[in-house]
Design a protein around this motif. Structure first.
Motif, PDB file in Angstrom:
ATOM      1  N   GLY A  51       0.778  -1.225   0.000  1.00  0.00           N
ATOM      2  CA  GLY A  51       0.000   0.000   0.000  1.00  0.00           C
ATOM      3  C   GLY A  51       0.812   1.279   0.000  1.00  0.00           C
ATOM      4  O   GLY A  51       0.247   2.380  -0.117  1.00  0.00           O
ATOM      5  N   GLN A  52       2.128   1.187   0.117  1.00  0.00           N
ATOM      6  CA  GLN A  52       2.966   2.378   0.127  1.00  0.00           C
ATOM      7  C   GLN A  52       3.218   2.875  -1.292  1.00  0.00           C
ATOM      8  O   GLN A  52       3.057   2.148  -2.265  1.00  0.00           O
ATOM      9  N   ALA A  53       3.634   4.143  -1.386  1.00  0.00           N
ATOM     10  CA  ALA A  53       3.948   4.722  -2.693  1.00  0.00           C
ATOM     11  C   ALA A  53       5.333   4.275  -3.152  1.00  0.00           C
ATOM     12  O   ALA A  53       6.184   3.895  -2.345  1.00  0.00           O
ATOM     13  N   PHE A  54       5.549   4.326  -4.460  1.00  0.00           N
ATOM     14  CA  PHE A  54       6.885   4.057  -4.985  1.00  0.00           C
ATOM     15  C   PHE A  54       7.780   5.242  -4.616  1.00  0.00           C
ATOM     16  O   PHE A  54       7.446   6.391  -4.945  1.00  0.00           O
ATOM     17  N   PRO A  55       8.921   5.008  -3.949  1.00  0.00           N
ATOM     18  CA  PRO A  55       9.733   6.137  -3.485  1.00  0.00           C
ATOM     19  C   PRO A  55      10.430   6.898  -4.600  1.00  0.00           C
ATOM     20  O   PRO A  55      10.715   8.082  -4.447  1.00  0.00           O
ATOM     21  N   ARG A  56      10.711   6.238  -5.710  1.00  0.00           N
ATOM     22  CA  ARG A  56      11.413   6.887  -6.831  1.00  0.00           C
ATOM     23  C   ARG A  56      10.643   6.594  -8.105  1.00  0.00           C
ATOM     24  O   ARG A  56      11.002   5.692  -8.857  1.00  0.00           O
ATOM     25  N   PRO A  57       9.560   7.332  -8.370  1.00  0.00           N
ATOM     26  CA  PRO A  57       8.670   6.991  -9.490  1.00  0.00           C
ATOM     27  C   PRO A  57       9.321   7.069 -10.857  1.00  0.00           C
ATOM     28  O   PRO A  57       8.786   6.531 -11.826  1.00  0.00           O
ATOM     29  N   GLY A  58      10.491   7.702 -10.947  1.00  0.00           N
ATOM     30  CA  GLY A  58      11.161   7.783 -12.240  1.00  0.00           C
ATOM     31  C   GLY A  58      12.017   6.575 -12.571  1.00  0.00           C
ATOM     32  O   GLY A  58      12.510   6.452 -13.697  1.00  0.00           O
ATOM     33  N   ASP A  59      12.224   5.654 -11.606  1.00  0.00           N
ATOM     34  CA  ASP A  59      13.019   4.454 -11.867  1.00  0.00           C
ATOM     35  C   ASP A  59      12.315   3.551 -12.873  1.00  0.00           C
ATOM     36  O   ASP A  59      11.085   3.422 -12.849  1.00  0.00           O
TER      37      ASP A  59
END
Length: 452
Positions: free
Chosen positions: A323-331
């Motif tokens: 349920g957490q967000a992706f910490p580095r969405p540009g990866d």
């Protein structure tokens, strides 16, 4: 780095390469980095396993691969020529800096170990599912030992992490899974095994390079023959390097003048990190994320060649399982569905690809990443595996490939190994009949093929 590897005796998995391949095979010399350990830090050498002569006889039967070089008669003829074959490699060893006197000394007592031919061509009828495979490798006992190792050798892991930028938990995971922290790793002479395979059987050209690399390592004085003990195929040491891999990546991190990735803890940690860094490890990045995939998802996107940013995957409805967000969405990442639509999904980052270059089986790389997360304090996977699903036997896998070929979806050889070509063919068939095109070779998929 292109890899050409042999198959490791042991577990087989119903994913990608069905039998775990050995680490990637390379041939060039590595440069040792500046060491931060000069002998001041305590270390406990890994136990040295003495080589033994084979206690089991060769079956005397033709190999299952059908190769002309694996017939019983061909094996006997090659074995009779073993001494001449070994001697014929002396000129190449000399070009690599090994004197004839040293070559003769190192090879004087070699004898063909024909039992290796049975190992080389074994084709197990039954395989392990990916979830059973993970259960075996990632267990509480090994995790407890891994935490002890990380604490005991913290200064060494600190120094290697500063020098290479490779996650200590990944290195500890490889050490634990490859040799159970130096307690397992084979008991055959690497020199004798690679000489046998260089002169007998269907992979002689490849193993000729491994044999000559083993001679170079011994000639250089990095290891002794008693320290070069490993599997029937020549992998050795706590992190199971092949000789060519050792030759290229082993480093003298403790500054004692020897590249000893068998008995020196700093050397073995640094050598493993050196390989991962050279293979593209990205400092500060993880290996991947367990994800949930929405209903109606286009599983044709679950392909190693179809990488997208994490933000793009999120827009398609793919989310982290916790349920957490992706910490580095540009990866960038690719989607892996190892158990098909009914199992957990994973978005794999660049570092997963680096682990794949250590061993190209996706299940192996998944086990390494998950074991590292557990060592770091993480929990089990969030989503359940489809444990009620029956794994196909080799006979059924052969039938599946033959049926796919008969219907025009599969062009490769029917060998019972469910690689990427088979999975792509199965996806195409599934899409044609309106079922989720996840490429998972289930009993239901086989039944549907039989009924068409």
């Amino acid at each position: 780095m292109a890899w050409v590897c042999v198959k490791k005796a042991g577990f087989a998995v119903a994913l990608g390469a069905l039998v775990l391949p050995l680490p990637a095979c390379v041939t060039e010399q590595a440069l040792s980095p500046r060491t931060e350990l000069t002998g001041a830090l305590p270390q406990q050498p890994a136990p040295v396993r003495r080589a033994r002569a084979s206690t089991k006889e060769w079956s005397g039967e033709d190999g299952a691969s059908g190769s002309p070089e694996m017939t019983a008669d061909a094996i006997r003829r090659s074995a009779a020529n073993f001494r001449s074959c070994v001697a014929s490699m002396a000129p190449e060893a000399a070009r690599r800096g090994v004197s004839r006197a040293n070559f003769d000394r190192l090879t004087a007592n070699l004898e063909p170990d024909l039992k290796i031919m049975d190992f080389m061509d074994s084709q197990p009828e039954f395989t392990k599912s990916v979830w059973d495979y993970l259960d075996v490798l990632v267990n509480d006992t090994r995790l407890a030992k891994g935490r002890e190792v990380l604490a005991k050798y913290k200064p060494q892991f600190d120094a290697v992490e500063r020098a290479y930028g490779v996650d200590r938990y990944i290195i500890a995971s490889i050490w634990g899974i490859e040799s159970n922290y130096s307690t397992r790793g084979g008991d055959r002479s690497v020199l004798n095994s690679t000489a046998t395979l260089a002169c007998i059987g269907r992979r002689q050209k490849y193993f000729r390079g491994e044999f000559l690399a083993a001679v170079e390592i011994l000639n250089r004085g990095d290891l002794t023959p008693d320290e070069m003990v490993g599997s029937w195929a020549g992998a050795f040491g706590p992190t199971q390097f092949m000789p060519t891999v050792y030759k290229r990546f082993a480093v003298d991190f403790d500054g004692d003048g020897r590249r000893d990735a068998v008995g020196s803890v700093p050397d073995l940690i640094a050598s493993t990190a050196n390989k991962l860094k050279t293979d593209g490890w990205q400092a500060g990045q993880g290996w991947g994320y367990e994800v949930s995939v929405p209903r109606g998802f286009d599983y044709l996107l679950a392909d190693r060649s179809k990488a997208m940013t994490l933000a793009q995957w999120a827009r398609l409805g793919v989310s982290r399982a916790n349920g957490q967000a992706f910490p580095r969405p540009g990866d960038h990442a690719f989607l892996l569905m190892p158990a098909g639509a009914d199992g957990p999904g994973f978005l794999m980052l660049q570092n997963f690809r680096a682990i794949l270059r250590y061993n190209p089986a996706e299940s192996y790389a998944l086990a390494i990443g998950h074991f590292a997360d557990r060592l770091r304090g993480g929990g089990p996977f969030v989503q359940a595996w489809p444990r009620s699903e029956r794994v196909l036997t080799r006979t059924e896998r052969l039938e599946l490939q033959q049926l796919l070929a008969r219907r025009g979806f599969y062009q490769g050889e029917a060998d019972g190994r469910l690689g990427s070509e088979t999975r792509q063919a199965l996806r195409s068939f599934q899409a044609s009949v309106g079922t989720p095109a996840d490429g998972f070779a289930s009993s239901a998929a086989l039944d549907r093929l039989r009924s068409r």
